[in-house]
Design a protein around this motif. Structure first.
Motif, short mmCIF file in Angstrom:
data_model
loop_
_atom_site.label_atom_id
_atom_site.label_comp_id
_atom_site.label_asym_id
_atom_site.label_seq_id
_atom_site.Cartn_x
_atom_site.Cartn_y
_atom_site.Cartn_z
N PHE A 142 0.85 -1.19 0.00
CA PHE A 142 0.00 0.00 0.00
C PHE A 142 0.88 1.24 0.00
O PHE A 142 1.97 1.23 0.57
CB PHE A 142 -0.88 0.05 1.26
N ARG A 143 0.38 2.30 -0.60
CA ARG A 143 1.02 3.62 -0.50
C ARG A 143 0.28 4.39 0.58
O ARG A 143 -0.95 4.49 0.56
CB ARG A 143 0.91 4.38 -1.83
N PHE A 144 1.03 4.93 1.55
CA PHE A 144 0.44 5.76 2.59
C PHE A 144 0.21 7.16 2.02
O PHE A 144 1.13 7.82 1.57
CB PHE A 144 1.38 5.83 3.80
N GLU A 145 -1.05 7.57 2.02
CA GLU A 145 -1.45 8.85 1.42
C GLU A 145 -1.71 9.94 2.45
O GLU A 145 -1.99 11.08 2.08
CB GLU A 145 -2.72 8.65 0.57
N GLY A 146 -1.68 9.60 3.73
CA GLY A 146 -2.05 10.56 4.78
C GLY A 146 -0.85 11.28 5.38
O GLY A 146 0.29 11.13 4.94
N ALA A 147 -1.15 12.04 6.41
CA ALA A 147 -0.12 12.71 7.21
C ALA A 147 0.36 11.75 8.29
O ALA A 147 -0.41 10.91 8.76
CB ALA A 147 -0.69 13.98 7.84
N GLU A 148 1.61 11.87 8.69
CA GLU A 148 2.15 10.96 9.70
C GLU A 148 1.37 11.03 11.02
O GLU A 148 1.38 10.09 11.80
CB GLU A 148 3.63 11.19 9.93
N SER A 149 0.69 12.14 11.26
CA SER A 149 -0.11 12.27 12.48
C SER A 149 -1.26 11.25 12.52
O SER A 149 -1.81 10.96 13.58
CB SER A 149 -0.66 13.68 12.62
N GLU A 150 -1.61 10.67 11.37
CA GLU A 150 -2.64 9.63 11.32
C GLU A 150 -2.16 8.34 11.98
O GLU A 150 -2.96 7.55 12.48
CB GLU A 150 -3.00 9.37 9.85
N ILE A 151 -0.86 8.10 11.97
CA ILE A 151 -0.30 6.88 12.54
C ILE A 151 -0.40 6.95 14.06
O ILE A 151 0.11 7.88 14.68
CB ILE A 151 1.16 6.67 12.09
N ASN A 152 -1.07 5.96 14.64
CA ASN A 152 -1.23 5.90 16.08
C ASN A 152 -1.14 4.44 16.50
O ASN A 152 -2.13 3.71 16.45
CB ASN A 152 -2.57 6.51 16.50
N ILE A 153 0.04 4.02 16.89
CA ILE A 153 0.24 2.62 17.26
C ILE A 153 -0.15 2.34 18.70
O ILE A 153 -0.39 1.18 19.06
CB ILE A 153 1.70 2.19 17.03
N LEU A 154 -0.20 3.36 19.54
CA LEU A 154 -0.46 3.13 20.97
C LEU A 154 -1.94 3.00 21.28
O LEU A 154 -2.31 2.25 22.19
CB LEU A 154 0.18 4.24 21.80
N THR A 155 -2.79 3.71 20.56
CA THR A 155 -4.24 3.59 20.74
C THR A 155 -4.90 3.51 19.36
O THR A 155 -5.55 4.45 18.92
CB THR A 155 -4.82 4.78 21.55
N PRO A 156 -4.70 2.39 18.66
CA PRO A 156 -5.26 2.26 17.32
C PRO A 156 -6.78 2.14 17.33
O PRO A 156 -7.39 2.00 18.39
CB PRO A 156 -4.59 0.99 16.78
N ALA A 157 -7.35 2.19 16.16
CA ALA A 157 -8.81 2.18 15.99
C ALA A 157 -9.46 0.96 16.62
O ALA A 157 -8.87 -0.11 16.71
CB ALA A 157 -9.15 2.24 14.50
N GLY A 158 -10.71 1.15 17.03
CA GLY A 158 -11.51 0.03 17.51
C GLY A 158 -11.17 -0.47 18.89
O GLY A 158 -11.64 -1.52 19.30
N GLY A 159 -10.33 0.24 19.62
CA GLY A 159 -9.98 -0.17 20.97
C GLY A 159 -9.10 -1.40 21.04
O GLY A 159 -9.03 -2.06 22.07
N HIS A 160 -8.44 -1.74 19.94
CA HIS A 160 -7.57 -2.92 19.93
C HIS A 160 -6.31 -2.68 20.75
O HIS A 160 -5.82 -1.57 20.83
CB HIS A 160 -7.20 -3.30 18.50
N LYS A 161 -5.82 -3.75 21.34
CA LYS A 161 -4.58 -3.69 22.12
C LYS A 161 -3.42 -3.34 21.19
O LYS A 161 -3.33 -3.86 20.08
CB LYS A 161 -4.35 -5.04 22.79
N ALA A 162 -2.55 -2.48 21.65
CA ALA A 162 -1.40 -2.07 20.84
C ALA A 162 -0.50 -3.26 20.54
O ALA A 162 -0.11 -4.01 21.44
CB ALA A 162 -0.61 -0.98 21.56
N GLU A 163 -0.20 -3.45 19.26
CA GLU A 163 0.73 -4.50 18.83
C GLU A 163 2.18 -4.01 18.88
O GLU A 163 3.10 -4.80 19.02
CB GLU A 163 0.42 -4.92 17.39
#
Length: 169
Positions: free
Chosen positions: A111-132
């Motif tokens: 995939f090509r990342f098209e967003g701003a780096e501020s979109e990347i959130n590994i500590l509290t990702p979408a859907g309440g999933h535990k951080a990998e």
């Protein structure tokens, strides 16, 4: 293009997320005790995860990317032409999956990342999933095989071969 994974392997996806400079996203595994994912000195990997019942590999790839990185601003570059599989070492397989699977068969997507780096959130990702992941960085695709746990390195070498056209030279 997607066929069926080989029998005896857990069906999964892998994701090579390229930024505009041709570097690929790597996350450092948060849970260092999961021996099926981490060995000392080999904590970095690209996002990956299982395919849920009723999901296509592409759907799983998009979901896993969001669950692990919070990223949704992407465009599909390519799908690997084949399933890439690895065997778990026997002792790890018995511990990790109670011997249910020989290893994993992964369908890889670039995939090509098209967003701003501020979109990347590994500590509290979408859907309440535990951080990998507990850290992330951009890296050259060709250096990724040396950063992943050794029994997965052959898969990463194939990923480099399939997706090198999208990578920084």
């Amino acid at each position: 293009m997607t066929s069926s994974p080989p029998a005896g392997y857990r069906p999964c996806v892998g994701l090579a997320l390229f930024n505009r400079d041709g570097l690929v996203f790597l996350g450092r595994r948060a849970n260092k005790r999961l021996v099926e994912h981490v060995a000392p000195g080999f904590e970095w990997q690209m996002p990956q995860g299982g395919i849920d019942p009723g999901e296509t590999p592409y759907q799983a790839a998009v979901r896993e990317l969001q669950e692990e990185t919070n990223v949704t601003s992407v465009s599909l570059l390519a799908e690997a032409p084949a399933w890439l599989s690895y065997d778990l070492p026997v002792d790890i397989g018995k511990q990790a999956w109670k011997g249910r699977w020989r290893g994993q068969a992964q369908k890889w997507f670039a995939f090509r990342f098209e967003g701003a780096e501020s979109e990347i959130n590994i500590l509290t990702p979408a859907g309440g999933h535990k951080a990998e992941f507990d850290a992330w960085r951009w890296a050259r695709l060709d250096e990724t095989p040396e950063l992943i746990i050794p029994f997965k390195q052959a898969v990463y070498r194939d990923v480099v071969k399939f997706f090198t056209g999208f990578a920084a030279n």
